[in-house]
Motif scaffolding. Sequence first.
Motif, PDB file in Angstrom:
ATOM      1  N   PHE A 130      17.723 -16.918  28.868  1.00 48.72           N
ATOM      2  CA  PHE A 130      17.556 -17.738  27.664  1.00 48.72           C
ATOM      3  C   PHE A 130      18.694 -17.446  26.699  1.00 48.72           C
ATOM      4  CE2 PHE A 130      16.087 -14.456  24.717  1.00 48.72           C
ATOM      5  CZ  PHE A 130      15.547 -13.493  25.560  1.00 48.72           C
ATOM      6  N   ASP A 131      18.900 -18.353  25.756  1.00 50.16           N
ATOM      7  CA  ASP A 131      19.949 -18.179  24.750  1.00 50.16           C
ATOM      8  C   ASP A 131      19.328 -18.020  23.374  1.00 50.16           C
ATOM      9  OD1 ASP A 131      21.825 -18.513  26.703  1.00 50.16           O
ATOM     10  OD2 ASP A 131      22.173 -20.642  26.268  1.00 50.16           O
ATOM     11  N   VAL A 132      20.033 -17.270  22.537  1.00 47.43           N
ATOM     12  CA  VAL A 132      19.591 -17.113  21.154  1.00 47.43           C
ATOM     13  C   VAL A 132      20.712 -17.600  20.257  1.00 47.43           C
ATOM     14  CG1 VAL A 132      18.798 -15.492  19.401  1.00 47.43           C
ATOM     15  CG2 VAL A 132      18.270 -15.059  21.814  1.00 47.43           C
ATOM     16  N   LEU A 151      24.586 -16.646  19.906  1.00 45.44           N
ATOM     17  CA  LEU A 151      24.900 -15.251  19.633  1.00 45.44           C
ATOM     18  C   LEU A 151      24.633 -14.392  20.852  1.00 45.44           C
ATOM     19  CD1 LEU A 151      25.653 -13.049  17.588  1.00 45.44           C
ATOM     20  CD2 LEU A 151      23.251 -12.980  16.892  1.00 45.44           C
ATOM     21  N   LEU A 152      23.557 -14.698  21.552  1.00 40.28           N
ATOM     22  CA  LEU A 152      23.187 -13.895  22.722  1.00 40.28           C
ATOM     23  C   LEU A 152      22.765 -14.831  23.839  1.00 40.28           C
ATOM     24  CD1 LEU A 152      22.423 -11.087  24.005  1.00 40.28           C
ATOM     25  CD2 LEU A 152      20.116 -11.502  23.135  1.00 40.28           C
ATOM     26  N   SER A 153      23.306 -14.549  25.021  1.00 33.22           N
ATOM     27  CA  SER A 153      22.977 -15.364  26.164  1.00 33.22           C
ATOM     28  C   SER A 153      22.485 -14.432  27.270  1.00 33.22           C
ATOM     29  CB  SER A 153      24.244 -16.124  26.578  1.00 33.22           C
ATOM     30  OG  SER A 153      23.944 -16.964  27.643  1.00 33.22           O
ATOM     31  N   VAL A 154      21.237 -14.547  27.619  1.00 33.69           N
ATOM     32  CA  VAL A 154      20.649 -13.667  28.631  1.00 33.69           C
ATOM     33  C   VAL A 154      20.612 -14.429  29.943  1.00 33.69           C
ATOM     34  CG1 VAL A 154      18.614 -12.316  29.253  1.00 33.69           C
ATOM     35  CG2 VAL A 154      19.225 -12.612  26.835  1.00 33.69           C
ATOM     36  N   PHE A 188      26.664 -10.911  24.487  1.00 31.41           N
ATOM     37  CA  PHE A 188      26.498 -10.878  23.041  1.00 31.41           C
ATOM     38  C   PHE A 188      27.874 -11.029  22.423  1.00 31.41           C
ATOM     39  CE2 PHE A 188      26.431  -8.498  19.017  1.00 31.41           C
ATOM     40  CZ  PHE A 188      25.333  -9.069  18.383  1.00 31.41           C
ATOM     41  N   ASP A 189      28.091 -12.122  21.724  1.00 35.33           N
ATOM     42  CA  ASP A 189      29.377 -12.352  21.083  1.00 35.33           C
ATOM     43  C   ASP A 189      30.520 -12.166  22.084  1.00 35.33           C
ATOM     44  OD1 ASP A 189      30.959 -13.019  18.991  1.00 35.33           O
ATOM     45  OD2 ASP A 189      30.913 -11.054  18.011  1.00 35.33           O
ATOM     46  N   ARG A 232      24.898  -3.480  15.819  1.00 36.97           N
ATOM     47  CA  ARG A 232      24.771  -4.922  15.591  1.00 36.97           C
ATOM     48  C   ARG A 232      23.440  -5.489  16.073  1.00 36.97           C
ATOM     49  NH1 ARG A 232      30.384  -7.213  17.769  1.00 36.97           N
ATOM     50  NH2 ARG A 232      29.602  -9.136  16.824  1.00 36.97           N
ATOM     51  N   LEU A 233      22.736  -4.707  16.913  1.00 42.44           N
ATOM     52  CA  LEU A 233      21.412  -5.122  17.372  1.00 42.44           C
ATOM     53  C   LEU A 233      20.415  -4.036  16.988  1.00 42.44           C
ATOM     54  CD1 LEU A 233      23.571  -6.131  19.720  1.00 42.44           C
ATOM     55  CD2 LEU A 233      21.473  -6.705  20.909  1.00 42.44           C
ATOM     56  N   GLN A 234      19.362  -4.404  16.310  1.00 42.09           N
ATOM     57  CA  GLN A 234      18.379  -3.412  15.888  1.00 42.09           C
ATOM     58  C   GLN A 234      16.987  -3.817  16.356  1.00 42.09           C
ATOM     59  OE1 GLN A 234      18.653  -0.408  13.851  1.00 42.09           O
ATOM     60  NE2 GLN A 234      20.665  -0.641  14.764  1.00 42.09           N
ATOM     61  N   ILE A 235      16.099  -2.823  16.395  1.00 45.82           N
ATOM     62  CA  ILE A 235      14.730  -3.108  16.834  1.00 45.82           C
ATOM     63  C   ILE A 235      13.729  -2.692  15.757  1.00 45.82           C
ATOM     64  CG2 ILE A 235      14.489  -0.907  18.079  1.00 45.82           C
ATOM     65  CD1 ILE A 235      12.924  -2.624  20.265  1.00 45.82           C
TER      66      ILE A 235
END
Lengths: 349, 335
Positions: B42-44, B17-20, B80-81, B99-102
């Motif tokens: 890192f990847d999520v 979903l997320l690749s940093v 992200f996506d 789509r991203l929350q904290i």
Amino acid sequence: MAMSTPNAGNHPDALADDIVLRADNLRTHFIMGARAAKSVDGVTLTVRRGQTLAVVGESGSGKSVTSLSIMRLLAHPGRIVGGRLLYRMRDGGVVDLATLSDKRMRAIRGKEIAMIFQEPMTSLNPLYTVGDQIMEMIRLHEPVDRHEARTRARRMLELVEIPAPDKRLDQYPHEMSGGMRQRVMIALALACNPALLIADEPTTALDVTIQAQILDLMRRLQREIGMSILFVTHNLGVVAEIAHEVAVMYAGRVVEQAPVHDLFARPRHPYTKGLLACIPDAKRDRADDGTRKMLNPIPGSVPSVLALPAGCAFAPRCPLAEPHCETAPPELLNASPEHLTRCWRHELL
Amino acid sequence: MTDTTQTTQQPDAADILLSVRGLSKQFSTGSGPVKAVEDISFDVRRGQIVGIVGESGSGKTTAGRCLLRLVEPSSGEAIFDGVDLFSLPEKALRAYRRRLQIIFQDPYSSLNPRMRVRDIIGEAIDTHGLAKGAARQARIEELLTRVGLSPEHARRYPNEFSGGQRQRVGIARALAVEPELIIADEPVSALDVSVQAQVLNLIQELQRELGLTMIFISHDLTVVEYLCDEIVVLYLGRIMEQGPARSVYANPRHPYTRALLATAPVPDPTVRRERVILQGDIPSPLNPPSGCVFRTRCPHAIAACAETVPTRETVGSGHSVACIRQAELVETYQD
Ligand SMILES: Nc1ncnc2c1ncn2[C@@H]1O[C@H](COP(=O)(O)OP(=O)(O)OP(=O)(O)O)[C@@H](O)[C@H]1O
Ligand SMILES: Nc1ncnc2c1ncn2[C@@H]1O[C@H](COP(=O)(O)OP(=O)(O)OP(=O)(O)O)[C@@H](O)[C@H]1O
Ligand code: SF4
Ligand SMILES: [Mg+2]
Ligand SMILES: [Mg+2]
């Protein structure tokens, strides 16, 4: 609300030889008009000579108020309204700190009993150097000149393993890291060689690697100096590392006291049992393929100190509660000779 | 999450979903630049919980905030996506903000004390125009029930709640916009253990039932071992070790990870552990050590550690370590 007998004299028979401090049904309330916050309402605990008693409990359970009661440093409108705080002086005499005069208390604070406060800036004055603060503490209790006091202060910093102590003496607290400040607070507390150290959450604000250093330091100092420690924490991991004995607090009362191994092996109060069961433990709570099992939280929440239940304060959340528990506050019972619990039904555990 | 060197071979890249990649953040301060986060990748994966652990100042919060662009990253990518969040213009970013929350650490200061719970949650719904009128009302009640509160709590103010309840409100607010990824910055650190257990159970329910993906920031290694699928260990802004949680905990390969695990107190007085107590303090991020940033506290440091920044080496499936001595040190570890 029965007051304890106002007797500041000796209580030689009331303390066994190996006991440094015993709180006996201590009650400290904050009285606000018609309402009383019963922050401490039945604390009975024992600190043995040369040992560490960990006082553990969740936020608001009364750990700091207990510590401040022993030091007699309660902020208005807090007041000890009942119970005794028997303390054995270094000369062997026993006094009741709950009723001692302010003047005698001043001589005891720092010299007989010292405290490390939860709020670091309560102990350290940001406007003075670390050296000046330790020197002042020494000169408050002992007739030494500045030069001698500085030598002693320097030695204290060495004792707590602060590198370059001469340089550090002339620094201000804000120039130091959190771990270094905690060492300074320990040095300050130990400057007059107290027999009992009360440490209120001394490592809670620190990182684990620094916490490990401080716990190690405290264990070493205890071995070398032989002081007794009352160690306040909410972390059962830290308890397992540092304590000889443990007192568990819930809603202003000590609900269980036992030697550390007994307490973890077989808690005799449902609250203690519940606490141990809800700390995540991957070995217990994850299956071999990695899937997690749900944790077992204690249902409900802690009661307000303004409206404590009539019987056992834990009854509303307790899986073992029966009608009797809701009306009769449990006495401190012996589950075994060294294991005390405030639970009517401890035999079921 | 996978090791960066393997990304191209991953057969299930669609799961990510997320690749940093190469995330760095420098703050300029009066005393000079602070490298808060340095070259993090890192990847999520969808549906997983990735734990970011490290001591105070290691860059956990900064990394999390950069991903949401609450703090502007200095360099790097966050795919992200399929879209790089870091290169999106502010306007396009808005759609992704939903789509991203904290979720914040402090349940006391992260909620506006003058707003009722229904307005705190309602505001999030309104910002993204997700529901109106009766539907909005129903959604608020559904969310409160979802996090274990009751619809009647909607009228109350944050100060009428306990810490655990406030954290539930914070979670309900984050869920209100149906995010795909939640970044939770120490969501249980301020809570007592009995309350912490309630919130950890809630997080798992959400993961199972809503398929949520989460980055879980924490300094508590016990909680992370229990909760997370993957783990990233940070020290002074850099990744020391990362991999599947089970692999890293069973077989920690970086001297820093090993020291962290050896010093985290466990609630069992019969455990006598190999005590590796790290000497000294964490160095100032204003003046980090050359080469390996951990070398000033590392019990195994040699002269070469000061020379080069260690690259990450793969030591197991998805498990990588940034230490030049990792291969030779394995033999000294008696697990
Ligand atoms: N000055 C005060 N006035 C009124 N109530 C007080 C005061 N100080 C403490 N209390 C109350 O007494 C109770 C016990 O507080 P105490 O500080 O001893 O808890 P604690 O166990 O030390 O908690 P923590 O783990 O959060 O430090 C709490 O409910 C608190 O609100
Ligand atoms: N706005 C800022 N300006 C300057 N420096 C900052 C800023 N925010 C963070 N830093 C610095 O960046 C580094 C990383 O901080 P960060 O808050 O990300 O760490 P953390 O791992 O979340 O720590 P903690 O466990 O204490 O929350 C620290 O050295 C911090 O002082
Ligand atoms: S690279 Fe060197 S200094 Fe860094 S952790 Fe490995 S051995 Fe220690
Ligand atoms: Mg306290
Ligand atoms: Mg942070």
